[in-house]
Design an enzyme around this catalytic site. Structure first.
Site, PDB file in Angstrom:
ATOM      1  NE  ARG A  49      -3.835  -2.178   2.441  1.00  0.00           N
ATOM      2  CZ  ARG A  49      -3.672  -3.327   3.079  1.00  0.00           C
ATOM      3  NH1 ARG A  49      -2.545  -3.542   3.741  1.00  0.00           N
ATOM      4  NH2 ARG A  49      -4.608  -4.249   3.060  1.00  0.00           N
ATOM      5  CG  ASP A  56      -7.115  -3.861   8.117  1.00  0.00           C
ATOM      6  OD1 ASP A  56      -6.216  -4.411   7.492  1.00  0.00           O
ATOM      7  OD2 ASP A  56      -7.593  -2.751   7.829  1.00  0.00           O
ATOM      8  NE  ARG A 116      -9.362  -8.205   4.552  1.00  0.00           N
ATOM      9  CZ  ARG A 116      -8.719  -7.327   3.793  1.00  0.00           C
ATOM     10  NH1 ARG A 116      -7.742  -6.580   4.321  1.00  0.00           N
ATOM     11  NH2 ARG A 116      -9.027  -7.189   2.514  1.00  0.00           N
ATOM     12  CG  HIS A 141      -5.793  -0.286   5.631  1.00  0.00           C
ATOM     13  ND1 HIS A 141      -6.310  -1.513   5.934  1.00  0.00           N
ATOM     14  CD2 HIS A 141      -5.964  -0.110   4.292  1.00  0.00           C
ATOM     15  CE1 HIS A 141      -6.782  -2.069   4.823  1.00  0.00           C
ATOM     16  NE2 HIS A 141      -6.573  -1.242   3.817  1.00  0.00           N
TER      17      HIS A 141
END
Length: 316
Positions: A92, A152, A155, A179
């Site tokens: 990212r 997240d 998850r 993140h």
């Protein structure tokens, strides 16, 4: 008394796979009566608006249309999903400079049309771009948010639910920090039906294999990479995460979600990252500084330092 918005308008800037799927998720939920779509590819944007509009008889009344940045006028909330997407093998943070350049161009165009809106950044790296948006907009921190680690955290809960054999909605567990690769899974505060993980495992009595927590942590951190390797992009779950954030804001729910926002804590420094925050009609209303285990606190400080180092390389 609730301050829920009665006739809200949302603008989505960037109608690629994430932006379009987010629009679809919000329409299914009946969150908004007016939805403006803006994208550099006007024909594609018009096509998305047409496609979504053709399902009007199946959802609550909603006006959907494509436009330029002037379509942001009157928006209560602007979702920014524009930018280059993450490629296989790319982190990212690798996206930072190309997307920061894009944001320097589009954020002033958005704020010129919607000076009273709440800005919600979805594009990665979301923490860095939330900070860029904050600086470019001049908005108060309460009105500049990133989707952060809401996905997240979901998850994390999903994997814990599978491991423990319970509904994910009966699990409270958060991911904080960036993140990205330096995110922190807060195992010390995770609980199942109100019981700390260790207590639940003892009550369950089925026995857990060695290293199961490390395996779940790895799966949470690797999830986006695994999906991108298989199907080139992630968009369904992140769209649902954004829908959940939008729902809390528009309905003034005061839900606690781990959005990315400027932290007021001196020990964290001037950086946007995720901590549990109360969301309502005014945006971010309060941040909770959770008491972490010593090793988790160290990890959070490292995550913040990594983000600050990247920010210092940007020309803001």
């Amino acid at each position: 008394m609730s301050n829920a918005l009665r006739h809200p308008k949302i603008a989505v800037v960037g109608v690629g796979r994430v932006g379009a799927t987010t629009a679809y998720a919000m329409i299914l939920e009946g969150l908004v009566p007016e939805l403006a779509l803006i994208d550099i590819d006007r024909r594609r944007c018009e096509g998305e608006a047409m496609d979504l509009s053709h399902g009007a008889s199946f959802v609550r009344p909603v006006k959907i249309y494509a436009g330029d940045f002037r379509a942001c006028q009157g928006a209560d909330l602007v979702i920014i999903a524009a930018g280059a997407s993450q490629k296989p093998g790319e982190t990212r943070l690798d996206l930072t400079f190309k997307n920061a350049h894009i944001f320097k161009d589009i954020v002033p165009k958005i704020t010129a049309q919607a000076p009273d809106s709440i800005l919600l950044v979805v594009t990665n790296p979301v923490d860095i771009l939330t900070y860029v948006t904050l600086k470019m907009s001049g908005f108060p921190p309460e009105r500049v948010l990133g989707s952060g680690t809401v996905l997240d955290s979901s998850r994390f809960r999903h994997l814990l639910a599978e491991h423990c054999g319970v509904d994910a909605r009966n699990i409270h567990a958060y991911v904080v920090g960036e993140h990205g690769d330096s995110e922190v899974l807060v195992w010390s505060r995770a609980n199942v039906i109100g019981l700390p993980i260790a207590d639940f495992c003892q009550l369950c009595g089925q026995g857990c294999p060695p290293g199961w927590q490390q395996e779940i942590s790895s799966q949470v951190r690797r999830a986006a990479y695994e999906i991108i390797e298989r199907k080139e992009a992630t968009y369904y779950a992140v769209a649902l995460a954004v829908r959940r954030i939008v729902e809390s804001i528009l309905r003034d729910e005061h839900s606690v979600l781990t959005v990315s926002t400027l932290t007021p804590m001196p020990e964290i420094g001037e950086v946007c990252l995720s901590l549990p925050a109360v969301l309502g009609s005014r945006g971010r209303e309060r941040i909770f500084r959770v008491n972490l285990a010593p090793e988790e606190e160290i990890q959070l400080q490292q995550s913040a330092r990594l983000l600050r180092e990247v920010i210092e390389r940007l020309d803001l």
